[in-house]
Design a protein around this motif. Structure first.
Motif, short mmCIF file in Angstrom:
data_model
loop_
_atom_site.label_atom_id
_atom_site.label_comp_id
_atom_site.label_asym_id
_atom_site.label_seq_id
_atom_site.Cartn_x
_atom_site.Cartn_y
_atom_site.Cartn_z
N ARG A 162 -4.27 31.81 -19.47
CA ARG A 162 -5.16 32.00 -20.61
C ARG A 162 -5.61 30.66 -21.20
O ARG A 162 -6.71 30.53 -21.71
CB ARG A 162 -4.47 32.83 -21.71
CG ARG A 162 -4.35 34.32 -21.37
CD ARG A 162 -4.04 35.09 -22.66
NE ARG A 162 -2.85 34.58 -23.33
CZ ARG A 162 -1.62 35.06 -23.14
NH1 ARG A 162 -1.44 36.06 -22.27
NH2 ARG A 162 -0.59 34.56 -23.77
N GLY A 163 -4.74 29.66 -21.18
CA GLY A 163 -5.04 28.38 -21.80
C GLY A 163 -5.90 27.51 -20.91
O GLY A 163 -6.44 27.93 -19.87
N GLY A 164 -6.00 26.26 -21.32
CA GLY A 164 -6.86 25.33 -20.60
C GLY A 164 -6.14 24.49 -19.58
O GLY A 164 -6.76 23.68 -18.87
N LEU A 165 -4.83 24.68 -19.46
CA LEU A 165 -4.07 23.84 -18.52
C LEU A 165 -4.47 24.09 -17.08
O LEU A 165 -4.39 23.19 -16.24
CB LEU A 165 -2.56 24.09 -18.69
CG LEU A 165 -1.85 23.41 -19.85
CD1 LEU A 165 -0.37 23.72 -19.80
CD2 LEU A 165 -2.07 21.91 -19.83
N ASN A 166 -4.89 25.33 -16.78
CA ASN A 166 -5.23 25.63 -15.38
C ASN A 166 -6.49 24.92 -14.90
O ASN A 166 -6.82 24.95 -13.73
CB ASN A 166 -5.37 27.14 -15.18
CG ASN A 166 -6.48 27.72 -16.05
OD1 ASN A 166 -7.02 27.03 -16.93
ND2 ASN A 166 -6.81 28.98 -15.83
N GLN A 167 -7.19 24.27 -15.84
CA GLN A 167 -8.37 23.50 -15.47
C GLN A 167 -8.03 22.04 -15.17
O GLN A 167 -8.88 21.29 -14.69
CB GLN A 167 -9.40 23.54 -16.61
CG GLN A 167 -9.82 24.94 -17.01
CD GLN A 167 -10.43 25.72 -15.86
OE1 GLN A 167 -11.22 25.15 -15.08
NE2 GLN A 167 -10.08 27.01 -15.74
N GLU A 168 -6.80 21.64 -15.46
CA GLU A 168 -6.39 20.26 -15.23
C GLU A 168 -5.68 20.16 -13.88
O GLU A 168 -4.84 20.98 -13.54
CB GLU A 168 -5.46 19.78 -16.35
CG GLU A 168 -6.13 19.80 -17.73
CD GLU A 168 -5.20 19.30 -18.82
OE1 GLU A 168 -4.26 18.53 -18.48
OE2 GLU A 168 -5.40 19.66 -19.98
N ALA A 169 -6.05 19.12 -13.13
CA ALA A 169 -5.58 18.99 -11.74
C ALA A 169 -4.06 18.93 -11.64
O ALA A 169 -3.45 19.59 -10.79
CB ALA A 169 -6.21 17.74 -11.10
N ASP A 170 -3.44 18.12 -12.49
CA ASP A 170 -1.99 17.96 -12.39
C ASP A 170 -1.27 19.28 -12.62
O ASP A 170 -0.33 19.62 -11.88
CB ASP A 170 -1.51 16.92 -13.41
CG ASP A 170 -1.84 15.50 -12.98
OD1 ASP A 170 -2.11 15.29 -11.78
OD2 ASP A 170 -1.85 14.61 -13.84
N TRP A 171 -1.68 20.01 -13.62
CA TRP A 171 -0.97 21.24 -13.96
C TRP A 171 -1.30 22.36 -12.97
O TRP A 171 -0.44 23.19 -12.68
CB TRP A 171 -1.28 21.65 -15.40
CG TRP A 171 -0.89 20.56 -16.35
CD1 TRP A 171 -1.72 19.67 -16.97
CD2 TRP A 171 0.44 20.18 -16.72
NE1 TRP A 171 -1.00 18.78 -17.72
CE2 TRP A 171 0.34 19.07 -17.59
CE3 TRP A 171 1.71 20.68 -16.42
CZ2 TRP A 171 1.44 18.45 -18.15
CZ3 TRP A 171 2.81 20.07 -16.97
CH2 TRP A 171 2.69 18.96 -17.83
N SER A 172 -2.51 22.37 -12.44
CA SER A 172 -2.83 23.33 -11.38
C SER A 172 -1.98 23.06 -10.14
O SER A 172 -1.51 23.98 -9.46
CB SER A 172 -4.32 23.24 -11.02
OG SER A 172 -5.12 23.62 -12.12
N TRP A 173 -1.82 21.77 -9.85
CA TRP A 173 -0.97 21.41 -8.70
C TRP A 173 0.47 21.88 -8.92
O TRP A 173 1.10 22.44 -8.01
CB TRP A 173 -1.02 19.89 -8.51
CG TRP A 173 0.00 19.38 -7.52
CD1 TRP A 173 -0.04 19.50 -6.17
CD2 TRP A 173 1.22 18.71 -7.84
NE1 TRP A 173 1.07 18.93 -5.60
CE2 TRP A 173 1.87 18.44 -6.61
CE3 TRP A 173 1.83 18.31 -9.02
CZ2 TRP A 173 3.09 17.79 -6.55
CZ3 TRP A 173 3.04 17.65 -8.96
CH2 TRP A 173 3.67 17.39 -7.74
N LEU A 174 1.00 21.67 -10.13
CA LEU A 174 2.36 22.14 -10.43
C LEU A 174 2.47 23.65 -10.29
O LEU A 174 3.47 24.16 -9.76
CB LEU A 174 2.76 21.72 -11.85
CG LEU A 174 3.46 20.37 -12.04
CD1 LEU A 174 3.85 20.19 -13.49
CD2 LEU A 174 4.68 20.25 -11.16
N ALA A 175 1.46 24.37 -10.76
CA ALA A 175 1.50 25.83 -10.65
C ALA A 175 1.51 26.27 -9.19
O ALA A 175 2.22 27.22 -8.82
CB ALA A 175 0.30 26.43 -11.38
N SER A 176 0.75 25.57 -8.34
CA SER A 176 0.74 25.92 -6.91
C SER A 176 2.10 25.63 -6.27
O SER A 176 2.57 26.40 -5.41
CB SER A 176 -0.37 25.16 -6.19
OG SER A 176 -0.09 23.76 -6.17
N VAL A 177 2.73 24.52 -6.67
CA VAL A 177 4.07 24.21 -6.16
C VAL A 177 5.05 25.31 -6.55
O VAL A 177 5.84 25.79 -5.72
CB VAL A 177 4.55 22.85 -6.69
CG1 VAL A 177 6.03 22.64 -6.38
CG2 VAL A 177 3.73 21.71 -6.10
#
Length: 934
Positions: A624-639
């Motif tokens: 819901r937030g804006g973190l999923n638009q940031e590369a670092d945090w998207s990468w962490l979520a995929s890990v």
């Protein structure tokens, strides 16, 4: 006999820096005196060279002690306070002269500077006797052989209790002449003060008994780390590790008493109250965190019942046959002991007489009354079952206490929660205080494994910490991926499983991979621990960020551990290598078993499951937030998504492997006493007979003149093959050559080789004292050590092999040999284990794979080994195969004993042919005399 008795009385005897014991020359050992007559026994058995002890003369009033002191050549001193008991201080002049004469002959003397054994929490003031002897020896006797004083620390966990531990620490030697030149006018008084300071650095020195007790209780609580207790049968915390923890706590305690006395007083009261609660309940600090899981409890009951039931007959047989001498010794100790200073002495010394006497009676009765086969079986079984009964008696109380603790907590869950919460709170408070200490100094600062409370960080600092940790995780995850590829490549490249043993290159490759994995693992633990209190952050988005970082680190660590376990669990040779301790790489023992235990822990899996449940709401917030638009945090979520799916599939695998792990633990627990007894018997026989000669007055053929001439042919890195005709080992071992060593030369030689600045050499530099003294590295009982060339060549024949390698390879070979100094001798001759070495293994590990040098190990009695004759045969085969090219070794010198018993140099042009004839089975004394003529 003393060594055997000490190892039965103490569960662990650990020796630090044995390399600080000078191999030759005059030396005075100056230890603290904490345990009466046990202290000198420990020192005598800890070193290879003969040691002259000193003692107060009143001990000679006891008839048995007087006989023992006379047999050991003890030098007695008369104390003023013993004047009423027959002491005559004037007699000390003669005692001092005797000590100076021993030193002049290059001997070693042990003097206890405190003068008396005591149980004070700190050192007593040192008496000037040792310093006075040393100063007089340097100034009046001319310091022949260069006198050194070695400070020694003796630390006992519980000196008045059987099966406790002791740590013997040898400090850096003090070159007396050099010290006096650097401190003109100091004299004996100044040297005494300096010596006391050096011994104090090797021991614990609390101001009061109360302080000592508080620090001990604090160490017991801190050592738990608030985690599950280790399984019974798991290796104990080493004595050295325990005292290092105590030392760190003491340093921090002293600093905090000066800066925050109120906080120290509050924590002290809290520790005392907590300790009192545990004592009333009969619970040890570690068992407060006992997991109340019925599956684990059932496995514990099955494992312990099997062990206790299977071991009961052996233990009962051992107890019945040893009850009479055991209780007789205890009765003697109770009658003679006036305080705990003398309890251990009054157990150990009577054992020298009581147990051999009872063994003699029992063996005699068995051989008179029983058939030969049963008498032989009884003779073998008696010592083994006695030792097994001792181990069984260690295990049963632990099993009972843990069972009682589990049952107590089962019906009083609130008690466990209260004790566990308080224990963790005390640990957290100690770490909090540790974090407030100056970073330069003070010892409990490293007790804190966390990077600092998150609450103390400002918003900008917290954001910077997040960025730094993400960068760290990217690097670590990439490194772990590369390492996993290396694991898979190594499985194909390492041929140890087909060959049956590891080469030194393969050994180093496995260790380097393990070291890299361990480094990555520690970094991930540091990241995880930093965010354990993520839910205390004020901003929800910060909580999410902190959780994602820690969860990604934990999942990746778990997944990579899974792959490492799966890769090598079914390869016993590699698994054994991964479990080996290695001081060269700083690796602890049992590392793979620790990984397997952690990986198969249901508690670990439950924590991952709990984190997975916590991730569900966090994931919705992330989307819901804006973190999923940031590369670092998207990468962490995929890990997290990738590793989480892998972790979910492992529950059945974890349960199955937990059962396998517990089964292996049970088998090891049953086999361990037999293995220890077998190895202990080998070590005892080997240590007893290795230095002995068949003839009582053995005179070696290699006289000083021959050795002096031989020195002209030697270079650092040369391999010496030695044979002493009258040694037991020569008669028992197959082949002609019975011993090998690596030649070092003197200090100037090592400086010319360019290895003197390396840390592996620098820590032994004081031991290589004297510009003209010449040394070798050799492995003889009790371990790998630096010895003088003269002691190594106390023999009749010697061959000098010169490796045909580059100067760089020669340097690395010498440095590798230095890295093994201090390791124990391997009485099992197992070349796969690097924690213990035999003489030829030093040559093998130093030179295998360098240049054209290649050694083939030979399987004997189920072990891959390399004998001295194997080295010679390999040299001959490779020389023939080179067809005029460069042989891996050259023959620099060959000295053999002719038919008249004289050692002679074999001419260079004939040496290789003579060596070939010896390898074919001919004795030098049978060769034509023309072979020995230059």
């Amino acid at each position: 006999m003393a060594r055997l008795t000490l190892h039965l009385f103490f569960r662990r005897i650990e020796i630090e820096a044995r390399h600080n014991i000078p191999a030759a020359g005059p030396v005075v050992f100056a230890p603290n005196h904490a345990n009466a007559l046990v202290d000198p026994l420990l020192l005598m058995t800890a070193m290879r060279r003969p040691l002259t002890l000193t003692a107060k003369n009143v001990l000679g009033k006891n008839v048995l002690l007087r006989w023992l002191m006379s047999a050991l050549g003890v030098v007695t001193f008369h104390r003023r306070e013993d004047a009423g008991r027959g002491a005559d201080v004037k007699q000390n002049v003669r005692s001092l002269q005797i000590c100076r004469g021993i030193l002049a002959d290059g001997g070693a003397v042990c003097i206890f500077p405190e003068g008396v054994s005591h149980s004070d929490p700190k050192l007593r003031d040192f008496r000037p006797g040792p310093a006075r002897i040393a100063v007089d020896f340097v100034r009046k006797d001319g310091d022949p052989g260069r006198l050194r004083i070695v400070p020694v620390g003796l630390l006992y966990t519980e000196k008045d209790r059987m099966r406790s531990g002791v740590w013997v620490r040898f400090g850096d030697p003090i070159d007396v002449a050099r010290w006096l030149s650097e401190h003109p006018g100091a004299g004996a008084a100044g040297l005494t003060a300096y010596l006391q300071h050096r011994v104090a650095e090797l021991t614990l020195n609390c101001q009061t008994r109360r302080e000592s007790a508080i620090l001990t209780w604090a160490a017991e609580i801190m050592a738990t780390e608030g985690r599950d207790p280790v399984p019974l049968g798991w290796p104990d915390r080493s004595v050295a590790e325990w005292f290092r923890l105590l030392g760190r706590l003491q340093t921090g305690y002293d600093a905090l008493c000066r800066t925050q006395p109120d906080a120290v007083a509050e924590l002290t009261i809290r520790i005392r109250q907590y300790r009192a609660q545990l004592k009333r309940a009969g619970i040890s600090p570690g068992e407060v965190y006992l997991p109340m899981h019925f599956g684990r409890a059932a496995l514990f009951v099955i494992r312990e019942l099997e062990l206790l039931v299977i071991g009961a007959p052996l233990a009962l047989f051992g107890f019945i046959n040893h009850a009479a001498p055991y209780y007789l010794v205890k009765w003697i100790a109770r009658r003679l002991s006036k305080d705990k200073d003398h309890w251990a002495s009054n157990i150990i010394y009577p054992s020298f007489l009581v147990f051999p006497f009872f063994y003699l009676v029992q063996f005699t009765a068995a051989w008179l009354l029983l058939p030969v086969l049963w008498a032989a079986l009884y003779t073998v079984a008696l010592p083994y079952t006695g030792y097994y009964a001792l181990l069984y008696a260690d295990r049963v109380p632990q099993t009972w206490r843990r069972t009682a603790t589990f049952l107590r907590f089962l019906f009083r869950r609130a008690d466990q929660k209260q004790l566990a919460d308080e224990g963790r709170a005390i640990v957290a408070r100690m770490r909090e205080l540790a974090a407030q200490l100056p970073a330069d100094g003070l010892a409990v600062a490293d007790l804190s494994e966390r990077g600092g409370p998150l609450m103390a960080l400002s918003a900008s600092d917290l954001a910077r910490q997040f960025r730094e940790d993400i960068v760290t995780l990217r690097e670590v995850f990439a490194g772990l991926d590369r390492l996993e590829t290396s694991w898979n490549d190594a499985r194909q490249a390492i041929a140890a499983r087909q060959r049956g043993y590891f080469t030194p290159e393969e050994d180093d490759r496995v260790r380097q991979m393990l070291l890299a994995y361990r480094s990555y693992r520690l970094v991930l633990y540091e990241v995880i621990n930093r965010y354990l209190d993520h839910d205390q952050l004020v901003e929800p988005e910060d909580q999410l960020r902190a959780f994602m970082i820690a969860y990604a680190a934990g999942l990746t660590l778990y997944a990579k551990t899974t792959r490492l376990v799966r890769a090598y669990e079914h390869e016993p040779l590699v698994r054994e290598k991964l479990n080996e301790a290695d001081a060269k790489f700083g690796l602890p023992g049992g590392f793979f078993e620790e990984l397997l235990r952690a990986y198969t822990s249901l508690a670990t899996y439950r924590r991952l499951t709990a984190c997975s449940r916590s991730w569900q709401p966090y994931r919705r917030e992330f989307r819901r937030g804006g973190l999923n638009q940031e590369a670092d945090w998207s990468w962490l979520a995929s890990v997290i998504g990738t590793q989480r799916s892998a972790a979910r599939k492992t529950l059945g695998y974890v349960l199955w492997h937990r059962l396998r792990y517990d089964r292996r633990t049970l088998v090891r627990s049953v086999r361990r006493p037999a293995h220890r007894a077998r190895y202990g018997l080998r070590a005892f026989v080997g240590a007893t007979f290795a230095p002995r000669h068949i003839t009582p007055f053995y005179v070696p053929a290699l006289r000083p003149q021959i050795i002096g001439e031989l020195r002209q042919h030697l270079r650092p890195g040369d391999v010496l093959l030695v044979r002493a005709e009258q040694k037991f080992t020569t008669a028992l071992l197959p082949g002609f050559w019975s011993h090998s060593a690596l030649y070092l030369g003197c200090r100037r030689d090592l400086e010319a080789l360019g290895v003197h600045r390396d840390g592996r050499v620098k820590r032994h530099w004081q031991e290589l004292s004297g510009s003209s003294e010449v040394f070798v590295i050799e492995a003889i009982s009790p371990g790998v050590m630096i010895s003088s060339l003269e002691s190594c060549l106390h023999a009749d024949q010697v061959a000098v092999l010169r490796p045909n390698v580059t100067d760089v390879d020669r340097q690395e070979a010498v440095l590798d040999a230095f890295s093994h100094v201090g390791k124990a001798y391997d009485f099992e001759f197992d070349f796969n284990a690097t924690t213990r070495l035999v003489c030829t293994e030093i040559v093998y590990r130093a030179y295998h794979g360098r240049g054209a040098i290649h050694f083939e190990l030979v399987k004997r009695l189920g072990r891959y080994t390399l004998s001295c004759d194997d080295i010679v045969r390999g040299l001959i085969v490779q020389a023939d195969a080179s067809e005029g090219g460069q042989s891996p070794f050259g023959l620099a010198a060959l000295v053999l004993t002719d038919g008249e018993g004289k050692a002679r140099f074999v001419p260079v042009e004939k040496a290789f042919g003579v060596l070939r004839a010896i390898a074919a089975g001919k004795r030098p004394s049978k060769l034509p005399q023309a072979e020995f003529l230059a």
